[in-house]
Write an enzyme that holds these catalytic residues in place. Sequence first.
Site, PDB file in Angstrom:
ATOM      1  N   PRO A   1      25.500   5.159  18.239  1.00 49.96           N
ATOM      2  CA  PRO A   1      26.043   3.387  18.261  1.00 49.96           C
ATOM      3  C   PRO A   1      25.326   2.246  18.515  1.00 49.96           C
ATOM      4  O   PRO A   1      25.217   2.032  19.006  1.00 49.96           O
ATOM      5  CB  PRO A   1      27.453   3.739  19.022  1.00 49.96           C
ATOM      6  CG  PRO A   1      26.937   4.802  20.402  1.00 49.96           C
ATOM      7  CD  PRO A   1      26.274   5.345  19.455  1.00 49.96           C
ATOM      8  N   ASN A   2      25.913   2.204  17.435  1.00 53.08           N
ATOM      9  CA  ASN A   2      24.966   0.069  17.012  1.00 53.08           C
ATOM     10  C   ASN A   2      23.829   0.626  16.584  1.00 53.08           C
ATOM     11  O   ASN A   2      22.574  -0.468  16.645  1.00 53.08           O
ATOM     12  CB  ASN A   2      25.361  -0.627  18.672  1.00 53.08           C
ATOM     13  CG  ASN A   2      26.527  -0.553  18.964  1.00 53.08           C
ATOM     14  OD1 ASN A   2      27.409  -0.603  18.380  1.00 53.08           O
ATOM     15  ND2 ASN A   2      26.746   0.141  19.882  1.00 53.08           N
TER      16      ASN A   2
ATOM     17  N   ARG B   1      19.508  -6.625  15.744  1.00 56.77           N
ATOM     18  CA  ARG B   1      20.170  -6.153  16.839  1.00 56.77           C
ATOM     19  C   ARG B   1      19.213  -6.262  17.982  1.00 56.77           C
ATOM     20  O   ARG B   1      18.546  -6.024  18.011  1.00 56.77           O
ATOM     21  CB  ARG B   1      21.285  -5.205  17.431  1.00 56.77           C
ATOM     22  CG  ARG B   1      21.856  -4.615  18.283  1.00 56.77           C
ATOM     23  CD  ARG B   1      22.059  -2.833  18.468  1.00 56.77           C
ATOM     24  NE  ARG B   1      22.951  -2.750  19.817  1.00 56.77           N
ATOM     25  CZ  ARG B   1      22.031  -2.397  20.134  1.00 56.77           C
ATOM     26  NH1 ARG B   1      21.227  -0.760  20.085  1.00 56.77           N
ATOM     27  NH2 ARG B   1      22.628  -1.456  21.577  1.00 56.77           N
TER      28      ARG B   1
ATOM     29  N   TYR C   1      15.034  -4.313  21.515  1.00 58.28           N
ATOM     30  CA  TYR C   1      14.745  -2.432  20.327  1.00 58.28           C
ATOM     31  C   TYR C   1      14.234  -3.207  18.894  1.00 58.28           C
ATOM     32  O   TYR C   1      13.830  -2.610  18.330  1.00 58.28           O
ATOM     33  CB  TYR C   1      16.681  -2.870  19.608  1.00 58.28           C
ATOM     34  CG  TYR C   1      16.757  -2.505  20.733  1.00 58.28           C
ATOM     35  CD1 TYR C   1      17.260  -1.164  21.401  1.00 58.28           C
ATOM     36  CD2 TYR C   1      17.993  -3.154  20.815  1.00 58.28           C
ATOM     37  CE1 TYR C   1      18.093  -0.531  22.191  1.00 58.28           C
ATOM     38  CE2 TYR C   1      19.213  -3.226  22.157  1.00 58.28           C
ATOM     39  CZ  TYR C   1      19.337  -1.506  22.964  1.00 58.28           C
ATOM     40  OH  TYR C   1      19.902  -1.389  23.692  1.00 58.28           O
TER      41      TYR C   1
ATOM     42  N   ASN D   1      19.069   9.719  19.874  1.00 53.09           N
ATOM     43  CA  ASN D   1      18.868   8.603  20.599  1.00 53.09           C
ATOM     44  C   ASN D   1      20.153   8.085  20.519  1.00 53.09           C
ATOM     45  O   ASN D   1      20.637   8.189  19.748  1.00 53.09           O
ATOM     46  CB  ASN D   1      18.469   7.881  19.863  1.00 53.09           C
ATOM     47  CG  ASN D   1      18.287   6.051  20.739  1.00 53.09           C
ATOM     48  OD1 ASN D   1      18.770   6.826  21.830  1.00 53.09           O
ATOM     49  ND2 ASN D   1      17.819   5.170  20.360  1.00 53.09           N
TER      50      ASN D   1
ATOM     51  N   ALA E   1      24.718   4.188  23.329  1.00 52.58           N
ATOM     52  CA  ALA E   1      25.374   4.086  24.786  1.00 52.58           C
ATOM     53  C   ALA E   1      26.240   5.424  24.955  1.00 52.58           C
ATOM     54  O   ALA E   1      26.819   5.622  26.863  1.00 52.58           O
ATOM     55  CB  ALA E   1      26.398   2.886  24.243  1.00 52.58           C
TER      56      ALA E   1
ATOM     57  N   GLU F   1      15.228  13.998  23.538  1.00 54.15           N
ATOM     58  CA  GLU F   1      16.115  12.196  24.169  1.00 54.15           C
ATOM     59  C   GLU F   1      15.128  11.214  24.027  1.00 54.15           C
ATOM     60  O   GLU F   1      13.849  11.150  24.720  1.00 54.15           O
ATOM     61  CB  GLU F   1      16.580  12.464  25.290  1.00 54.15           C
ATOM     62  CG  GLU F   1      17.266  11.205  26.058  1.00 54.15           C
ATOM     63  CD  GLU F   1      18.096  11.488  27.252  1.00 54.15           C
ATOM     64  OE1 GLU F   1      17.429  12.172  27.990  1.00 54.15           O
ATOM     65  OE2 GLU F   1      18.231  10.114  27.994  1.00 54.15           O
TER      66      GLU F   1
ATOM     67  N   HIS G   1      14.830   7.042  23.521  1.00 51.86           N
ATOM     68  CA  HIS G   1      15.293   5.209  24.306  1.00 51.86           C
ATOM     69  C   HIS G   1      14.289   4.416  23.462  1.00 51.86           C
ATOM     70  O   HIS G   1      13.098   4.802  24.017  1.00 51.86           O
ATOM     71  CB  HIS G   1      15.552   5.588  25.125  1.00 51.86           C
ATOM     72  CG  HIS G   1      16.664   6.023  25.583  1.00 51.86           C
ATOM     73  ND1 HIS G   1      17.922   6.981  25.257  1.00 51.86           N
ATOM     74  CD2 HIS G   1      16.561   7.635  26.679  1.00 51.86           C
ATOM     75  CE1 HIS G   1      18.670   7.131  25.778  1.00 51.86           C
ATOM     76  NE2 HIS G   1      17.417   7.981  26.367  1.00 51.86           N
TER      77      HIS G   1
ATOM     78  N   ARG H   1      15.535  -1.159  32.919  1.00 54.30           N
ATOM     79  CA  ARG H   1      17.265  -2.282  32.367  1.00 54.30           C
ATOM     80  C   ARG H   1      18.256  -2.130  33.239  1.00 54.30           C
ATOM     81  O   ARG H   1      18.209  -1.643  34.459  1.00 54.30           O
ATOM     82  CB  ARG H   1      17.798  -2.410  31.236  1.00 54.30           C
ATOM     83  CG  ARG H   1      16.723  -2.714  30.180  1.00 54.30           C
ATOM     84  CD  ARG H   1      17.445  -1.685  28.663  1.00 54.30           C
ATOM     85  NE  ARG H   1      18.228  -2.079  27.945  1.00 54.30           N
ATOM     86  CZ  ARG H   1      18.591  -2.347  26.801  1.00 54.30           C
ATOM     87  NH1 ARG H   1      18.293  -1.408  25.861  1.00 54.30           N
ATOM     88  NH2 ARG H   1      20.286  -3.510  26.593  1.00 54.30           N
TER      89      ARG H   1
HETATM   90  C1  DHK Z   1      20.426   1.848  22.865  1.00 59.51           C
HETATM   91  C2  DHK Z   1      21.138   1.353  23.123  1.00 59.51           C
HETATM   92  O1  DHK Z   1      22.023   1.420  22.263  1.00 59.51           O
HETATM   93  C3  DHK Z   1      21.543   1.639  24.891  1.00 59.51           C
HETATM   94  O2  DHK Z   1      23.256   1.925  25.139  1.00 59.51           O
HETATM   95  C4  DHK Z   1      21.132   2.375  25.814  1.00 59.51           C
HETATM   96  C5  DHK Z   1      19.665   2.910  24.251  1.00 59.51           C
HETATM   97  C6  DHK Z   1      19.930   2.309  25.491  1.00 59.51           C
HETATM   98  C7  DHK Z   1      17.888   2.745  23.319  1.00 59.51           C
HETATM   99  O3  DHK Z   1      16.950   2.130  24.041  1.00 59.51           O
HETATM  100  O4  DHK Z   1      17.269   2.824  22.279  1.00 59.51           O
HETATM  101  O5  DHK Z   1      21.082   2.135  27.120  1.00 59.51           O
END
Ligand code: DHK
Length: 144
Positions: free
Chosen positions: A10-11, A18, A23, A74, A77, A98, A100, A107
Site C-alpha cells: 500500500p501507498n 509521497r 522515500y 515490499n 505497512a 523483503e 524496505h 523510524r
Molecule cells: C514503506 C511503507 O509504506 C511503510 O509503511 C513501511 C516501507 C516502510 C519502506 O521503507 O519501503 O514502514
Amino acid sequence: MKTVYILNGPNLNLLGKRQPDIYGHETLQDVEVACSKLVEAAGLSLRFLQSNAEHQLIDWIHEAREGACGLIINPAAYTHTSIAILDALNACDIPVFEVHISNVHKREEFRHQSYVSMRADGVIAGCGTQGYELALSRLIRLLG
Ligand code: DHK
C-alpha cells in the site's frame, strides 16, 4: 522462461510524490525500469505489481508459488501487521526477499516489527529504491 515476482504494498503507487524526504524522488515506474533491465540481462522475465489491498498481494503470492523462481516483496505497512501475508509466504518454496526503501529500524517503534522477516531469506532496508536492485542481484546469484 523463469519469472521473478516483485510485489509492492500500500501507498507505494505514490512513490516519488509521497514523503520524498523518506522515500526519495524516484517513482515506482523508475524502479520497474531498473529492475526490468537486471532481470532481462539474466534471461528471466518480470512480473512487477503494486496493490493497496492485502488480499490482492496474497493472491499474487499464491500465483508466484505456482509459477515464479523467486519473489521480492515490499509489503509496506503490511510488513508490520499482516500474519496473512506471512502465512502466504510460508506456503512458498521459492527464495523470498523483503525490501524496505527506508531504514525501518531508525523510524517509529511500530515499524521495527516485521512478520515478513520471519520468512524472508534476506532483508534490505535503508538503501532507498536501490534496495530492489540489491535484492534482485542476490536473487539472480542464488538462481545462477
Ligand atoms: C514503506 C511503507 O509504506 C511503510 O509503511 C513501511 C516501507 C516502510 C519502506 O521503507 O519501503 O514502514
